[in-house]
Design a protein around this motif. Structure first.
Motif, PDB file in Angstrom:
ATOM      1  N   HIS B  16       0.826  -1.208   0.000  1.00 20.41           N
ATOM      2  CA  HIS B  16       0.000   0.000   0.000  1.00 20.41           C
ATOM      3  C   HIS B  16       0.864   1.265   0.000  1.00 20.41           C
ATOM      4  O   HIS B  16       0.602   2.213  -0.734  1.00 20.41           O
ATOM      5  CB  HIS B  16      -0.912  -0.020   1.231  1.00 20.41           C
ATOM      6  N   THR B  17       1.920   1.259   0.826  1.00 24.77           N
ATOM      7  CA  THR B  17       2.764   2.454   0.941  1.00 24.77           C
ATOM      8  C   THR B  17       3.882   2.471  -0.092  1.00 24.77           C
ATOM      9  O   THR B  17       4.492   3.512  -0.326  1.00 24.77           O
ATOM     10  CB  THR B  17       3.409   2.523   2.344  1.00 24.77           C
ATOM     11  N   GLY B  18       4.174   1.304  -0.675  1.00 21.64           N
ATOM     12  CA  GLY B  18       5.287   1.231  -1.625  1.00 21.64           C
ATOM     13  C   GLY B  18       6.632   1.309  -0.922  1.00 21.64           C
ATOM     14  O   GLY B  18       7.653   1.598  -1.554  1.00 21.64           O
ATOM     15  N   ARG B  19       6.636   1.039   0.383  1.00 15.84           N
ATOM     16  CA  ARG B  19       7.890   1.094   1.139  1.00 15.84           C
ATOM     17  C   ARG B  19       8.051  -0.178   1.967  1.00 15.84           C
ATOM     18  O   ARG B  19       7.050  -0.769   2.396  1.00 15.84           O
ATOM     19  CB  ARG B  19       7.887   2.298   2.092  1.00 15.84           C
ATOM     20  N   PRO B  20       9.299  -0.592   2.214  1.00 21.06           N
ATOM     21  CA  PRO B  20       9.494  -1.765   3.069  1.00 21.06           C
ATOM     22  C   PRO B  20       8.916  -1.501   4.450  1.00 21.06           C
ATOM     23  O   PRO B  20       9.018  -0.391   4.965  1.00 21.06           O
ATOM     24  CB  PRO B  20      11.025  -1.903   3.152  1.00 21.06           C
ATOM     25  N   VAL B  21       8.309  -2.495   5.038  1.00 20.43           N
ATOM     26  CA  VAL B  21       7.778  -2.372   6.400  1.00 20.43           C
ATOM     27  C   VAL B  21       8.737  -3.073   7.364  1.00 20.43           C
ATOM     28  O   VAL B  21       9.022  -4.262   7.191  1.00 20.43           O
ATOM     29  CB  VAL B  21       6.368  -3.008   6.486  1.00 20.43           C
ATOM     30  N   PRO B  22       9.258  -2.340   8.355  1.00 24.29           N
ATOM     31  CA  PRO B  22      10.179  -2.972   9.310  1.00 24.29           C
ATOM     32  C   PRO B  22       9.495  -4.062  10.109  1.00 24.29           C
ATOM     33  O   PRO B  22       8.371  -3.884  10.575  1.00 24.29           O
ATOM     34  CB  PRO B  22      10.599  -1.818  10.227  1.00 24.29           C
ATOM     35  N   VAL B 148      17.983 -10.668  -4.752  1.00 25.72           N
ATOM     36  CA  VAL B 148      18.658  -9.412  -4.395  1.00 25.72           C
ATOM     37  C   VAL B 148      18.089  -8.244  -5.197  1.00 25.72           C
ATOM     38  O   VAL B 148      17.957  -7.123  -4.695  1.00 25.72           O
ATOM     39  CB  VAL B 148      20.177  -9.550  -4.644  1.00 25.72           C
ATOM     40  N   GLU B 149      17.718  -8.521  -6.441  1.00 21.02           N
ATOM     41  CA  GLU B 149      17.203  -7.455  -7.305  1.00 21.02           C
ATOM     42  C   GLU B 149      15.953  -6.810  -6.685  1.00 21.02           C
ATOM     43  O   GLU B 149      15.758  -5.591  -6.776  1.00 21.02           O
ATOM     44  CB  GLU B 149      16.881  -8.040  -8.693  1.00 21.02           C
ATOM     45  N   THR B 150      15.110  -7.631  -6.057  1.00 24.81           N
ATOM     46  CA  THR B 150      13.910  -7.107  -5.405  1.00 24.81           C
ATOM     47  C   THR B 150      14.297  -6.137  -4.289  1.00 24.81           C
ATOM     48  O   THR B 150      13.724  -5.046  -4.159  1.00 24.81           O
ATOM     49  CB  THR B 150      13.075  -8.271  -4.803  1.00 24.81           C
ATOM     50  N   TRP B 151      15.281  -6.523  -3.491  1.00 28.77           N
ATOM     51  CA  TRP B 151      15.715  -5.664  -2.383  1.00 28.77           C
ATOM     52  C   TRP B 151      16.360  -4.380  -2.900  1.00 28.77           C
ATOM     53  O   TRP B 151      16.183  -3.310  -2.337  1.00 28.77           O
ATOM     54  CB  TRP B 151      16.694  -6.436  -1.482  1.00 28.77           C
ATOM     55  N   ARG B 152      17.112  -4.532  -3.978  1.00 32.50           N
ATOM     56  CA  ARG B 152      17.769  -3.356  -4.578  1.00 32.50           C
ATOM     57  C   ARG B 152      16.716  -2.332  -5.005  1.00 32.50           C
ATOM     58  O   ARG B 152      16.832  -1.132  -4.750  1.00 32.50           O
ATOM     59  CB  ARG B 152      18.598  -3.816  -5.790  1.00 32.50           C
ATOM     60  N   THR B 153      15.643  -2.821  -5.606  1.00 33.42           N
ATOM     61  CA  THR B 153      14.585  -1.931  -6.078  1.00 33.42           C
ATOM     62  C   THR B 153      13.868  -1.269  -4.898  1.00 33.42           C
ATOM     63  O   THR B 153      13.689  -0.051  -4.867  1.00 33.42           O
ATOM     64  CB  THR B 153      13.553  -2.739  -6.908  1.00 33.42           C
ATOM     65  N   TRP B 154      13.474  -2.079  -3.920  1.00 27.98           N
ATOM     66  CA  TRP B 154      12.662  -1.555  -2.810  1.00 27.98           C
ATOM     67  C   TRP B 154      13.457  -0.648  -1.881  1.00 27.98           C
ATOM     68  O   TRP B 154      12.889   0.257  -1.266  1.00 27.98           O
ATOM     69  CB  TRP B 154      12.039  -2.712  -2.022  1.00 27.98           C
ATOM     70  N   LEU B 155      14.757  -0.907  -1.743  1.00 29.00           N
ATOM     71  CA  LEU B 155      15.555  -0.059  -0.858  1.00 29.00           C
ATOM     72  C   LEU B 155      16.233   1.080  -1.622  1.00 29.00           C
ATOM     73  O   LEU B 155      16.989   1.864  -1.044  1.00 29.00           O
ATOM     74  CB  LEU B 155      16.603  -0.899  -0.118  1.00 29.00           C
ATOM     75  N   GLY B 156      15.959   1.166  -2.923  1.00 23.40           N
ATOM     76  CA  GLY B 156      16.461   2.283  -3.709  1.00 23.40           C
ATOM     77  C   GLY B 156      17.970   2.299  -3.862  1.00 23.40           C
ATOM     78  O   GLY B 156      18.597   3.363  -3.878  1.00 23.40           O
ATOM     79  N   VAL B 157      18.570   1.122  -3.965  1.00 29.44           N
ATOM     80  CA  VAL B 157      20.029   1.047  -4.161  1.00 29.44           C
ATOM     81  C   VAL B 157      20.314   1.134  -5.653  1.00 29.44           C
ATOM     82  O   VAL B 157      19.821   0.322  -6.435  1.00 29.44           O
ATOM     83  CB  VAL B 157      20.583  -0.274  -3.566  1.00 29.44           C
ATOM     84  N   GLY B 161      25.904  -5.125  -8.985  1.00 31.68           N
ATOM     85  CA  GLY B 161      26.961  -6.101  -8.733  1.00 31.68           C
ATOM     86  C   GLY B 161      27.349  -6.156  -7.264  1.00 31.68           C
ATOM     87  O   GLY B 161      26.515  -5.951  -6.377  1.00 31.68           O
ATOM     88  N   PRO B 162      28.641  -6.388  -6.978  1.00 32.00           N
ATOM     89  CA  PRO B 162      29.061  -6.524  -5.576  1.00 32.00           C
ATOM     90  C   PRO B 162      28.901  -5.229  -4.782  1.00 32.00           C
ATOM     91  O   PRO B 162      28.705  -5.269  -3.567  1.00 32.00           O
ATOM     92  CB  PRO B 162      30.528  -6.942  -5.680  1.00 32.00           C
ATOM     93  N   HIS B 163      28.953  -4.077  -5.477  1.00 37.15           N
ATOM     94  CA  HIS B 163      28.759  -2.796  -4.767  1.00 37.15           C
ATOM     95  C   HIS B 163      27.341  -2.711  -4.193  1.00 37.15           C
ATOM     96  O   HIS B 163      27.137  -2.185  -3.097  1.00 37.15           O
ATOM     97  CB  HIS B 163      29.033  -1.617  -5.706  1.00 37.15           C
ATOM     98  N   ALA B 164      26.375  -3.221  -4.938  1.00 34.73           N
ATOM     99  CA  ALA B 164      24.991  -3.218  -4.440  1.00 34.73           C
ATOM    100  C   ALA B 164      24.868  -4.116  -3.210  1.00 34.73           C
ATOM    101  O   ALA B 164      24.173  -3.779  -2.247  1.00 34.73           O
ATOM    102  CB  ALA B 164      24.044  -3.694  -5.540  1.00 34.73           C
ATOM    103  N   LEU B 168      23.553  -2.888   0.376  1.00 34.93           N
ATOM    104  CA  LEU B 168      22.395  -3.540   1.021  1.00 34.93           C
ATOM    105  C   LEU B 168      22.771  -4.069   2.405  1.00 34.93           C
ATOM    106  O   LEU B 168      21.995  -3.948   3.359  1.00 34.93           O
ATOM    107  CB  LEU B 168      21.877  -4.679   0.140  1.00 34.93           C
ATOM    108  N   ALA B 169      23.973  -4.628   2.509  1.00 34.03           N
ATOM    109  CA  ALA B 169      24.418  -5.145   3.813  1.00 34.03           C
ATOM    110  C   ALA B 169      24.555  -4.008   4.814  1.00 34.03           C
ATOM    111  O   ALA B 169      24.156  -4.140   5.977  1.00 34.03           O
ATOM    112  CB  ALA B 169      25.747  -5.880   3.657  1.00 34.03           C
TER     113      ALA B 169
END
Lengths: 63, 383
Positions: B16-22, B148-157, B161-164, B168-169
């Motif tokens: 709904h918010t388009g943001r990760p929920v903690p 990982v691609e999903t997390w990259r998109t949602w966290l705006g990274v 590659g390894p830099h992402a 993320l870490a």
């Protein structure tokens, strides 16, 4: 009502709601649009609002 | 079902918010130490490695991949480094590569990372997708959170590659670290030191564990799982979710004296078995970080004719001060003490090295009969 859910998530949510004796549109109407409905399982409501119970690091960073 | 619905509620909120929920109030992983982030790809014949330490990026195939890791500092030294990968599968692939080229300077380090991977809470290996899932839930189907691609998109990274992976870490471990998790750093350092000493003494890094090492390693892994799960329950948001699968049980004190406390649970949902060690804090699951107000064992768990679950806690470690009928409390499994676990392992090691211990390959096991709970037998039959 479930327009902004991906098809896979919508299907999963529909199945879960069905198993809980309700339907996804009712639940989303309750949670998103503030139309309280007794057919919304309390556990779903708790998951939706858990974030509001405790200020997380994310929220602190946003503030 | 209740926990599944709870998770669904958080997932719908994220969509709904388009943001990760903690789903955790604290960082569930140690901040990476001198990290090396590595992407691993393989086609069945070759392994393609792309690695960075944050400034230098090197790539290589097969043996050259291990050389790249060594050039970035993945060699036996005084301190360990954190390996950041997309998923645990990448460590398995790297370990297979290291066994194929065991003489490469990076190979023993990969072997150590492979060992530490089995210890939840470790700061030696950070698997990005599985660790991020301990901190947030996304508005997607759970299967997509494994990418990982999903997390990259949602966290705006924006890096790749390894830099992402590195970014993320860092984000996953940012903020206040889960209290108590720093103990894992000392455990990692001790494991690294012991590993280095054995290699220096001439033991090949790829050698199979001795029977004693295998037994102690199994116990250490099991202890790590128990400890990390216990620690996580001190996170308020984790405790809130755990109340929906019965791991923690919120309720109201129904009766209380110096010998026992009876708690009437809010729901007929509890995983706290009779005789299990339990502790409790005053208030709701979200007050998880509060000091314990009750420590003891479950004497009874019964459902009355009114369909209410009551849990009687006895064998109290100390008088339940400040508790009165009507007070809100939340019960949880007893906290795991890592020092007691370490003592237990030391005692076991002493036993394995002594006399006719059959696990150490001396003597024969003595058959003993014991009572096994029915649900354990049923679970074993299911496996």
């Amino acid at each position: 009502m479930s327009a902004n859910l991906t098809p896979a998530l919508a299907a999963l949510a529909e199945r879960a709601c069905s198993a809980a004796g309700t339907d996804l549109d009712t639940v989303l109407g309750d949670l998103r649009d503030g139309e309280p409905h007794e057919r919304t399982p309390p556990a779903v409501r708790a998951g939706w609002s858990a974030l509001d119970l405790h200020p997380t690091t994310d929220q602190q960073e946003d503030a | 079902m209740s926990r599944a619905l709870f998770d669904l509620g958080a997932r719908l909120r994220a969509a709904h918010t388009g943001r990760p929920v903690p789903v955790a109030a604290y960082g569930p992983a140690l901040p990476p130490t001198n990290a090396l982030a590595v992407t691993v790809d393989h086609d069945g014949e070759h392994v393609y490695v792309n690695a960075t330490d944050g400034t230098t990026t090197l790539a290589g195939t097969d043996r050259d991949g291990l050389t790249a890791l060594a050039d970035l500092g993945a060699t036996l030294g005084p301190t360990h480094r954190t390996l950041v990968v997309a998923s645990p599968r990448d460590v398995v692939t790297l370990a297979a590569l290291a066994r194929a080229y065991p003489d490469e300077p990076a190979a023993p380090v990969v072997g150590w990372w492979d060992q530490r991977l089995d210890h939840p809470g470790t700061g030696a290996v950070h698997a990005v997708a599985s660790t991020a899932r301990l901190r947030w839930v996304l508005g997607v189907h759970p299967d997509r959170e494994r990418e990982v691609e999903t997390w990259r998109t949602w966290l705006g990274v924006t890096s790749s590659g390894p830099h992402a992976l590195l970014e993320l870490a860092r984000r996953t471990a940012a903020g206040s670290t889960l209290p108590g998790l720093l103990d894992a750093n000392a455990t990692d350092s001790a494991a690294w030191e012991r590993y280095g000493q054995r290699l220096a003494a001439g033991r090949p890094w790829w050698a199979r564990d001795t029977r004693i090492d295998a037994a102690l390693g199994l116990v250490a892994r099991s202890h790590a799982v128990e400890w990390f799960e216990s620690l996580r329950l001190d996170d308020p948001l984790v405790a809130v979710a755990a109340a929906h699968d019965g791991t923690v049980v919120p309720g109201r004190v129904a009766a209380c004296d110096d010998a026992a406390v009876v708690v009437e649970a809010d729901r007929t949902l509890s995983r706290l078995r009779v005789d299990a060690k339990v502790t409790a804090w005053a208030g709701e699951p979200v007050n998880a970080s509060r000091t314990a107000c009750l420590d003891g064992r479950v004497l009874a768990a019964t459902i009355g004719t009114d369909a209410r679950l009551t849990i009687t806690v006895g064998g109290l470690v100390r008088r339940p001060r400040g508790l009165a009928p009507g007070d809100r409390v939340t019960l949880r499994p007893g906290r795991v003490d890592p020092f007691m676990q370490a003592n237990g392992r030391r005692l076991m090691a002493g036993g394995y090295h002594r006399g006719a211990n059959w696990i150490a390959g001396r003597g024969k096991p003595v058959a003993r009969r014991g009572e096994v709970p029915l649900d354990v037998i049923v679970a074993a039959a299911g496996d």
